[in-house]
Scaffold this motif. Structure first.
Motif, PDB file in Angstrom:
ATOM      1  N   PHE A  59     -97.092 -70.709  28.667  1.00  0.00           N
ATOM      2  CA  PHE A  59     -96.720 -71.981  28.065  1.00  0.00           C
ATOM      3  C   PHE A  59     -95.669 -72.635  28.944  1.00  0.00           C
ATOM      4  CE2 PHE A  59     -94.232 -68.625  26.100  1.00  0.00           C
ATOM      5  CZ  PHE A  59     -92.924 -69.075  26.190  1.00  0.00           C
ATOM      6  N   ILE A  60     -95.472 -73.911  28.735  1.00  0.00           N
ATOM      7  CA  ILE A  60     -94.481 -74.666  29.489  1.00  0.00           C
ATOM      8  C   ILE A  60     -93.304 -74.953  28.576  1.00  0.00           C
ATOM      9  CG2 ILE A  60     -93.995 -76.865  30.648  1.00  0.00           C
ATOM     10  CD1 ILE A  60     -96.999 -76.895  31.426  1.00  0.00           C
ATOM     11  N   VAL A  61     -92.115 -74.732  29.089  1.00  0.00           N
ATOM     12  CA  VAL A  61     -90.905 -75.192  28.409  1.00  0.00           C
ATOM     13  C   VAL A  61     -90.572 -76.515  29.091  1.00  0.00           C
ATOM     14  CG1 VAL A  61     -88.470 -74.762  27.934  1.00  0.00           C
ATOM     15  CG2 VAL A  61     -90.097 -72.856  27.886  1.00  0.00           C
ATOM     16  N   ASP A  62     -90.721 -77.624  28.332  1.00  0.00           N
ATOM     17  CA  ASP A  62     -90.494 -78.933  28.940  1.00  0.00           C
ATOM     18  C   ASP A  62     -89.004 -79.253  29.045  1.00  0.00           C
ATOM     19  OD1 ASP A  62     -89.688 -79.858  26.410  1.00  0.00           O
ATOM     20  OD2 ASP A  62     -91.479 -81.055  26.075  1.00  0.00           O
ATOM     21  N   THR A  63     -88.679 -80.426  29.548  1.00  0.00           N
ATOM     22  CA  THR A  63     -87.280 -80.802  29.777  1.00  0.00           C
ATOM     23  C   THR A  63     -86.501 -80.997  28.484  1.00  0.00           C
ATOM     24  OG1 THR A  63     -87.915 -83.133  29.968  1.00  0.00           O
ATOM     25  CG2 THR A  63     -87.759 -81.855  32.012  1.00  0.00           C
ATOM     26  N   GLU A  64     -87.206 -81.101  27.352  1.00  0.00           N
ATOM     27  CA  GLU A  64     -86.537 -81.205  26.053  1.00  0.00           C
ATOM     28  C   GLU A  64     -86.416 -79.844  25.375  1.00  0.00           C
ATOM     29  OE1 GLU A  64     -88.810 -84.019  23.823  1.00  0.00           O
ATOM     30  OE2 GLU A  64     -88.307 -85.678  25.163  1.00  0.00           O
ATOM     31  N   GLY A  65     -86.995 -78.800  25.970  1.00  0.00           N
ATOM     32  CA  GLY A  65     -86.928 -77.453  25.410  1.00  0.00           C
ATOM     33  C   GLY A  65     -88.085 -77.105  24.498  1.00  0.00           C
ATOM     34  N   LYS A  66     -89.103 -77.947  24.429  1.00  0.00           N
ATOM     35  CA  LYS A  66     -90.264 -77.677  23.578  1.00  0.00           C
ATOM     36  C   LYS A  66     -91.254 -76.782  24.315  1.00  0.00           C
ATOM     37  CE  LYS A  66     -90.035 -82.202  21.409  1.00  0.00           C
ATOM     38  NZ  LYS A  66     -90.693 -83.519  21.355  1.00  0.00           N
ATOM     39  N   MET A  67     -91.906 -75.900  23.551  1.00  0.00           N
ATOM     40  CA  MET A  67     -93.000 -75.090  24.089  1.00  0.00           C
ATOM     41  C   MET A  67     -94.265 -75.937  23.997  1.00  0.00           C
ATOM     42  SD  MET A  67     -92.250 -71.358  22.314  1.00  0.00           S
ATOM     43  CE  MET A  67     -93.901 -70.788  22.611  1.00  0.00           C
ATOM     44  N   VAL A  68     -94.847 -76.267  25.143  1.00  0.00           N
ATOM     45  CA  VAL A  68     -96.061 -77.085  25.169  1.00  0.00           C
ATOM     46  C   VAL A  68     -97.108 -76.399  26.040  1.00  0.00           C
ATOM     47  CG1 VAL A  68     -94.822 -79.257  24.761  1.00  0.00           C
ATOM     48  CG2 VAL A  68     -95.212 -78.488  27.111  1.00  0.00           C
ATOM     49  N   GLY A  69     -98.344 -76.823  25.890  1.00  0.00           N
ATOM     50  CA  GLY A  69     -99.418 -76.284  26.725  1.00  0.00           C
ATOM     51  C   GLY A  69     -99.616 -74.788  26.557  1.00  0.00           C
ATOM     52  N   ILE A  70     -99.510 -74.300  25.329  1.00  0.00           N
ATOM     53  CA  ILE A  70     -99.668 -72.868  25.077  1.00  0.00           C
ATOM     54  C   ILE A  70    -101.134 -72.488  25.285  1.00  0.00           C
ATOM     55  CG2 ILE A  70     -99.425 -71.013  23.393  1.00  0.00           C
ATOM     56  CD1 ILE A  70     -97.281 -72.792  22.016  1.00  0.00           C
ATOM     57  N   LYS A  71    -101.357 -71.515  26.179  1.00  0.00           N
ATOM     58  CA  LYS A  71    -102.718 -71.078  26.491  1.00  0.00           C
ATOM     59  C   LYS A  71    -102.753 -69.562  26.600  1.00  0.00           C
ATOM     60  CE  LYS A  71    -103.738 -75.212  29.147  1.00  0.00           C
ATOM     61  NZ  LYS A  71    -104.040 -75.758  30.459  1.00  0.00           N
ATOM     62  N   ILE A  72    -103.907 -69.024  26.329  1.00  0.00           N
ATOM     63  CA  ILE A  72    -104.111 -67.587  26.508  1.00  0.00           C
ATOM     64  C   ILE A  72    -104.724 -67.389  27.895  1.00  0.00           C
ATOM     65  CG2 ILE A  72    -105.307 -65.535  25.694  1.00  0.00           C
ATOM     66  CD1 ILE A  72    -103.048 -66.525  23.826  1.00  0.00           C
ATOM     67  N   GLU A  73    -104.028 -66.618  28.705  1.00  0.00           N
ATOM     68  CA  GLU A  73    -104.449 -66.358  30.084  1.00  0.00           C
ATOM     69  C   GLU A  73    -105.514 -65.261  30.137  1.00  0.00           C
ATOM     70  OE1 GLU A  73    -101.853 -64.194  33.264  1.00  0.00           O
ATOM     71  OE2 GLU A  73    -101.279 -66.310  33.242  1.00  0.00           O
ATOM     72  N   GLN A 109     -88.229 -71.700  42.741  1.00  0.00           N
ATOM     73  CA  GLN A 109     -87.376 -70.962  41.804  1.00  0.00           C
ATOM     74  C   GLN A 109     -86.301 -71.904  41.267  1.00  0.00           C
ATOM     75  OE1 GLN A 109     -87.459 -67.911  40.511  1.00  0.00           O
ATOM     76  NE2 GLN A 109     -89.292 -67.363  41.620  1.00  0.00           N
ATOM     77  N   PRO A 110     -86.160 -71.985  39.945  1.00  0.00           N
ATOM     78  CA  PRO A 110     -85.111 -72.850  39.399  1.00  0.00           C
ATOM     79  C   PRO A 110     -83.734 -72.238  39.622  1.00  0.00           C
ATOM     80  CG  PRO A 110     -86.173 -71.637  37.639  1.00  0.00           C
ATOM     81  CD  PRO A 110     -86.920 -71.323  38.901  1.00  0.00           C
ATOM     82  N   THR A 111     -82.730 -73.089  39.639  1.00  0.00           N
ATOM     83  CA  THR A 111     -81.357 -72.614  39.723  1.00  0.00           C
ATOM     84  C   THR A 111     -81.027 -71.817  38.466  1.00  0.00           C
ATOM     85  OG1 THR A 111     -80.813 -74.634  40.931  1.00  0.00           O
ATOM     86  CG2 THR A 111     -78.969 -73.351  40.077  1.00  0.00           C
ATOM     87  N   LYS A 112     -81.522 -72.304  37.323  1.00  0.00           N
ATOM     88  CA  LYS A 112     -81.301 -71.653  36.033  1.00  0.00           C
ATOM     89  C   LYS A 112     -82.634 -71.621  35.293  1.00  0.00           C
ATOM     90  CE  LYS A 112     -78.853 -72.286  31.710  1.00  0.00           C
ATOM     91  NZ  LYS A 112     -78.348 -73.316  30.830  1.00  0.00           N
ATOM     92  N   THR A 113     -83.087 -70.429  34.870  1.00  0.00           N
ATOM     93  CA  THR A 113     -84.365 -70.312  34.166  1.00  0.00           C
ATOM     94  C   THR A 113     -84.224 -70.749  32.706  1.00  0.00           C
ATOM     95  OG1 THR A 113     -83.915 -68.012  33.600  1.00  0.00           O
ATOM     96  CG2 THR A 113     -85.175 -68.406  35.617  1.00  0.00           C
ATOM     97  N   ALA A 114     -85.350 -71.089  32.107  1.00  0.00           N
ATOM     98  CA  ALA A 114     -85.356 -71.463  30.691  1.00  0.00           C
ATOM     99  C   ALA A 114     -84.942 -70.265  29.852  1.00  0.00           C
ATOM    100  CB  ALA A 114     -86.747 -71.946  30.285  1.00  0.00           C
ATOM    101  N   GLU A 115     -84.215 -70.543  28.773  1.00  0.00           N
ATOM    102  CA  GLU A 115     -83.742 -69.473  27.894  1.00  0.00           C
ATOM    103  C   GLU A 115     -84.007 -69.836  26.444  1.00  0.00           C
ATOM    104  OE1 GLU A 115     -79.642 -68.351  28.436  1.00  0.00           O
ATOM    105  OE2 GLU A 115     -79.728 -68.880  30.553  1.00  0.00           O
ATOM    106  N   PHE A 116     -84.367 -68.824  25.677  1.00  0.00           N
ATOM    107  CA  PHE A 116     -84.524 -69.004  24.240  1.00  0.00           C
ATOM    108  C   PHE A 116     -83.154 -68.782  23.604  1.00  0.00           C
ATOM    109  CE2 PHE A 116     -85.823 -67.887  19.911  1.00  0.00           C
ATOM    110  CZ  PHE A 116     -86.783 -68.853  19.674  1.00  0.00           C
ATOM    111  N   PRO A 117     -82.725 -69.637  22.670  1.00  0.00           N
ATOM    112  CA  PRO A 117     -81.422 -69.432  22.027  1.00  0.00           C
ATOM    113  C   PRO A 117     -81.342 -68.044  21.382  1.00  0.00           C
ATOM    114  CG  PRO A 117     -82.303 -71.579  21.455  1.00  0.00           C
ATOM    115  CD  PRO A 117     -83.405 -70.834  22.190  1.00  0.00           C
ATOM    116  N   GLY A 118     -80.329 -67.303  21.734  1.00  0.00           N
ATOM    117  CA  GLY A 118     -80.189 -65.941  21.226  1.00  0.00           C
ATOM    118  C   GLY A 118     -80.808 -64.917  22.158  1.00  0.00           C
ATOM    119  N   GLY A 119     -81.439 -65.375  23.238  1.00  0.00           N
ATOM    120  CA  GLY A 119     -82.011 -64.469  24.223  1.00  0.00           C
ATOM    121  C   GLY A 119     -83.456 -64.094  23.934  1.00  0.00           C
ATOM    122  N   HIS A 120     -83.976 -63.264  24.787  1.00  0.00           N
ATOM    123  CA  HIS A 120     -85.377 -62.875  24.681  1.00  0.00           C
ATOM    124  C   HIS A 120     -85.661 -62.077  23.416  1.00  0.00           C
ATOM    125  CE1 HIS A 120     -89.199 -60.947  25.736  1.00  0.00           C
ATOM    126  NE2 HIS A 120     -89.436 -62.153  26.205  1.00  0.00           N
TER     127      HIS A 120
END
Length: 152
Positions: A93-107, A52-63
């Protein structure tokens, strides 16, 4: 002539109500999905994976801002034209350390057209996320986003 205009207005009203229902349902389900995120280790070895991260990834402006970004590009007309009135899709998808959405896949998905439209729409989101953190250091994190498409 007057009667035709009334029927068209009623049809437009019904389509609008269905569309608003879809937006509300998508927004409600997608908020819960953000809480199910797990962490993917950064560049370090798998031995140092964090549960579990100390702080989860966030989209600017919220969900809500993230959902609005998706909805402004999601095209329902081709789906309705094909007779698809409801379907479920789950993307990761993965939110990388730069904040980019990468590895977008349909589960998982119920209909290929809805899957393809959701994937296309997610790939159009170019806004950078605020990356997840563990002990003050930015880390990669996996996000899970469901979509419930329902116009019935």
């Amino acid at each position: 002539m007057q009667r035709i205009n009334t029927t068209v207005s009623e049809d437009n009203s019904e389509v609008m109500r269905k569309y608003l229902f879809f937006i509300l349902l998508f927004w409600t389900v997608s908020i819960a999905a953000q809480k199910d995120s797990t962490v993917v280790p950064g560049v370090k070895s798998n031995v140092e994976a964090v549960s579990q991260p100390t702080k989860t990834a966030e989209f600017p402006g919220g969900h809500r801002a993230f959902v609005n970004e998706i909805l402004k590009n999601f095209k329902t007309a081709p789906l309705v034209k094909a007779g698809i009135m409801s379907a479920k899709v789950v993307a990761t998808f993965i939110v990388d350390t730069e904040g980019k959405m990468v590895g977008i896949k349909i589960e998982s998905y119920e209909h290929p057209m809805v899957k393809n439209e959701f994937l296309r729409t997610l790939k159009m989101v170019k806004t950078l996320w605020i990356p997840a953190e563990q002990n003050g250091k930015k880390i990669r994190s996996i996000m899970r986003q469901p979509l419930i498409f329902n116009l019935q």
